[in-house]
Structures are given as structure tokens and as C-alpha cells.
Design a protein around this motif. Structure first.
Motif, PDB file in Angstrom:
ATOM      1  N   LEU A   1       0.809  -1.219   0.000  1.00  5.90           N
ATOM      2  CA  LEU A   1       0.000   0.000   0.000  1.00  5.90           C
ATOM      3  C   LEU A   1       0.843   1.270   0.000  1.00  5.90           C
ATOM      4  N   SER A   2       2.157   1.136   0.120  1.00  7.31           N
ATOM      5  CA  SER A   2       3.074   2.288   0.179  1.00  7.31           C
ATOM      6  C   SER A   2       2.650   3.271   1.257  1.00  7.31           C
ATOM      7  N   THR A   3       2.572   2.797   2.485  1.00  5.09           N
ATOM      8  CA  THR A   3       2.046   3.614   3.572  1.00  5.09           C
ATOM      9  C   THR A   3       3.072   4.533   4.222  1.00  5.09           C
ATOM     10  N   GLY A   4       4.356   4.295   4.044  1.00  5.36           N
ATOM     11  CA  GLY A   4       5.380   5.115   4.676  1.00  5.36           C
ATOM     12  C   GLY A   4       5.677   4.627   6.086  1.00  5.36           C
ATOM     13  N   HIS A   5       6.549   5.363   6.767  1.00  6.50           N
ATOM     14  CA  HIS A   5       6.966   4.964   8.116  1.00  6.50           C
ATOM     15  C   HIS A   5       5.792   4.850   9.079  1.00  6.50           C
ATOM     16  N   ALA A   6       4.994   5.889   9.160  1.00  2.00           N
ATOM     17  CA  ALA A   6       3.904   5.910  10.138  1.00  2.00           C
ATOM     18  C   ALA A   6       2.856   4.848   9.829  1.00  2.00           C
ATOM     19  N   GLY A   7       2.550   4.654   8.562  1.00  2.00           N
ATOM     20  CA  GLY A   7       1.579   3.631   8.186  1.00  2.00           C
ATOM     21  C   GLY A   7       2.071   2.235   8.501  1.00  2.00           C
TER      22      GLY A   7
ATOM     23  N   VAL B   1      -1.212  -2.670  15.069  1.00  2.00           N
ATOM     24  CA  VAL B   1      -2.515  -3.334  15.089  1.00  2.00           C
ATOM     25  C   VAL B   1      -2.324  -4.848  15.127  1.00  2.00           C
ATOM     26  N   ALA B   2      -1.405  -5.369  14.309  1.00  2.00           N
ATOM     27  CA  ALA B   2      -1.133  -6.814  14.301  1.00  2.00           C
ATOM     28  C   ALA B   2      -0.581  -7.267  15.650  1.00  2.00           C
ATOM     29  N   CYS B   3       0.278  -6.466  16.231  1.00  2.00           N
ATOM     30  CA  CYS B   3       0.889  -6.809  17.512  1.00  2.00           C
ATOM     31  C   CYS B   3      -0.147  -6.769  18.639  1.00  2.00           C
ATOM     32  N   GLY B   4      -1.013  -5.789  18.626  1.00  2.00           N
ATOM     33  CA  GLY B   4      -2.082  -5.715  19.622  1.00  2.00           C
ATOM     34  C   GLY B   4      -3.043  -6.879  19.504  1.00  2.00           C
ATOM     35  N   LEU B   5      -3.346  -7.286  18.279  1.00  2.00           N
ATOM     36  CA  LEU B   5      -4.212  -8.446  18.068  1.00  2.00           C
ATOM     37  C   LEU B   5      -3.548  -9.713  18.596  1.00  2.00           C
ATOM     38  N   ALA B   6      -2.253  -9.870  18.312  1.00  2.00           N
ATOM     39  CA  ALA B   6      -1.528 -11.040  18.808  1.00  2.00           C
ATOM     40  C   ALA B   6      -1.492 -11.053  20.333  1.00  2.00           C
TER      41      ALA B   6
ATOM     42  N   CYS C   1       7.453 -11.450  23.748  1.00  2.00           N
ATOM     43  CA  CYS C   1       8.296 -11.851  22.608  1.00  2.00           C
ATOM     44  C   CYS C   1       7.782 -11.264  21.301  1.00  2.00           C
ATOM     45  N   VAL C   2       6.485 -11.292  21.108  1.00  2.00           N
ATOM     46  CA  VAL C   2       5.910 -10.739  19.880  1.00  2.00           C
ATOM     47  C   VAL C   2       6.158  -9.238  19.803  1.00  2.00           C
ATOM     48  N   GLY C   3       6.050  -8.537  20.918  1.00  2.00           N
ATOM     49  CA  GLY C   3       6.320  -7.097  20.915  1.00  2.00           C
ATOM     50  C   GLY C   3       7.751  -6.761  20.563  1.00  2.00           C
ATOM     51  N   VAL C   4       8.684  -7.487  21.138  1.00  4.55           N
ATOM     52  CA  VAL C   4      10.106  -7.250  20.833  1.00  4.55           C
ATOM     53  C   VAL C   4      10.402  -7.577  19.380  1.00  4.55           C
ATOM     54  N   LEU C   5       9.906  -8.711  18.918  1.00  5.10           N
ATOM     55  CA  LEU C   5      10.133  -9.089  17.523  1.00  5.10           C
ATOM     56  C   LEU C   5       9.455  -8.120  16.561  1.00  5.10           C
TER      57      LEU C   5
ATOM     58  N   PRO D   1      12.019   5.754  16.199  1.00  3.89           N
ATOM     59  CA  PRO D   1      11.056   6.668  16.834  1.00  3.89           C
ATOM     60  C   PRO D   1       9.609   6.174  16.780  1.00  3.89           C
ATOM     61  N   TYR D   2       9.304   5.227  15.895  1.00 10.34           N
ATOM     62  CA  TYR D   2       7.936   4.729  15.771  1.00 10.34           C
ATOM     63  C   TYR D   2       7.661   3.493  16.640  1.00 10.34           C
ATOM     64  N   THR D   3       8.681   2.984  17.315  1.00 13.71           N
ATOM     65  CA  THR D   3       8.490   1.755  18.087  1.00 13.71           C
ATOM     66  C   THR D   3       7.659   1.906  19.368  1.00 13.71           C
ATOM     67  N   PRO D   4       7.562   3.075  19.997  1.00 19.29           N
ATOM     68  CA  PRO D   4       6.701   3.151  21.194  1.00 19.29           C
ATOM     69  C   PRO D   4       5.238   2.816  20.923  1.00 19.29           C
ATOM     70  N   ILE D   5       4.774   3.041  19.702  1.00 18.57           N
ATOM     71  CA  ILE D   5       3.384   2.696  19.386  1.00 18.57           C
ATOM     72  C   ILE D   5       3.176   1.184  19.477  1.00 18.57           C
ATOM     73  N   ILE D   6       4.225   0.416  19.204  1.00 19.38           N
ATOM     74  CA  ILE D   6       4.119  -1.042  19.320  1.00 19.38           C
ATOM     75  C   ILE D   6       3.957  -1.436  20.782  1.00 19.38           C
ATOM     76  N   GLY D   7       4.733  -0.813  21.659  1.00 17.37           N
ATOM     77  CA  GLY D   7       4.587  -1.089  23.090  1.00 17.37           C
ATOM     78  C   GLY D   7       3.210  -0.736  23.598  1.00 17.37           C
TER      79      GLY D   7
END
Length: 110
Positions: free
Chosen positions: A31-37, A44-49, A61-65, A84-90
Motif C-alpha cells: 500500500l506504500s504507507t510510509g513509516h507511520a503507516g 494493530v497486528a501486535c495488539g491483536l496477537a 516476545c511478539v512485541g520485541v520481535l 522513533p515509531y516503536t513506542p506505538i508497538i509497546g
């Protein structure tokens, strides 16, 4: 649940989470979403997992990976760092884990 059964469950959940994350990265590339996308799709995938995981080791483990995969894919695609975008994963992991905990408490109440 025995130790060996727990290891198998954790392994399956981590593998499923990594597959979700890689699919989200490929979707972001398509989809060519860029960094933020990309970061949003991986979050979203990580939160679902994390919401579907049954053990805390799995969602950690899933969050770190997810953070490592996001940085690796983005640095290859864009040539710049995505740290800089990794805090959203946490945040997504904690939200998914919180949802799982609330769901478990609700089932205990019934």
C-alpha cells in the motif's frame, strides 16, 4: 499445564504473532504507507496477537520481535531508522494484553 505443553503453546503463539507482523509489513509495502503507516499496521497486528495470547511470555516476545521487524523492514525500504515509531508497538501490546485481562476477568465473573 506442564512445562513442555507451555513451551509448545508459547512457541505457537509467537510464531502466529510473527506471521501477523510480517503480513502487516508486506501489506504496508503493497500500500506504500510510509513509516507511520507501517508502524500503525504492525501495531494493530501486535495488539491483536497480544489480545489472543494466553501467556505473557508470548506477547512480550511478539512485541520485541515486532519492533525489530519494523526497524529492519523500514530501514531496508526507506534507508532511515524507524526507532522513533516503536513506542506505538509497546502501547499496542499493552492495550492488547489489557483487553485480554479484562476478557478473562469478565469470564471469571460469570
Amino acid at each position: 499445564m506442564g512445562v513442555e505443553e507451555r513451551r509448545v503453546v508459547i512457541g505457537r503463539e509467537v510464531a502466529a504473532g510473527v506471521v501477523l507482523i510480517v503480513v502487516a509489513e508486506f501489506l504496508g509495502a503493497a500500500l506504500s504507507t510510509g513509516h507511520a503507516g507501517d508502524a500503525l499496521l504492525v501495531a494493530v497486528a501486535c495488539g491483536l496477537a497480544a489480545a489472543l495470547a494466553t501467556d505473557w511470555v508470548s506477547w512480550v516476545c511478539v512485541g520485541v520481535l515486532a519492533a525489530v521487524i519494523l526497524v529492519a523492514f523500514a530501514s531496508y525500504r526507506f534507508g532511515t531508522s524507524s526507532w522513533p515509531y516503536t513506542p506505538i508497538i509497546g502501547f499496542a501490546v499493552m492495550t492488547g494484553a489489557g483487553f485480554r485481562t479484562l476478557r478473562r476477568l469478565e469470564s471469571m465473573r460469570e
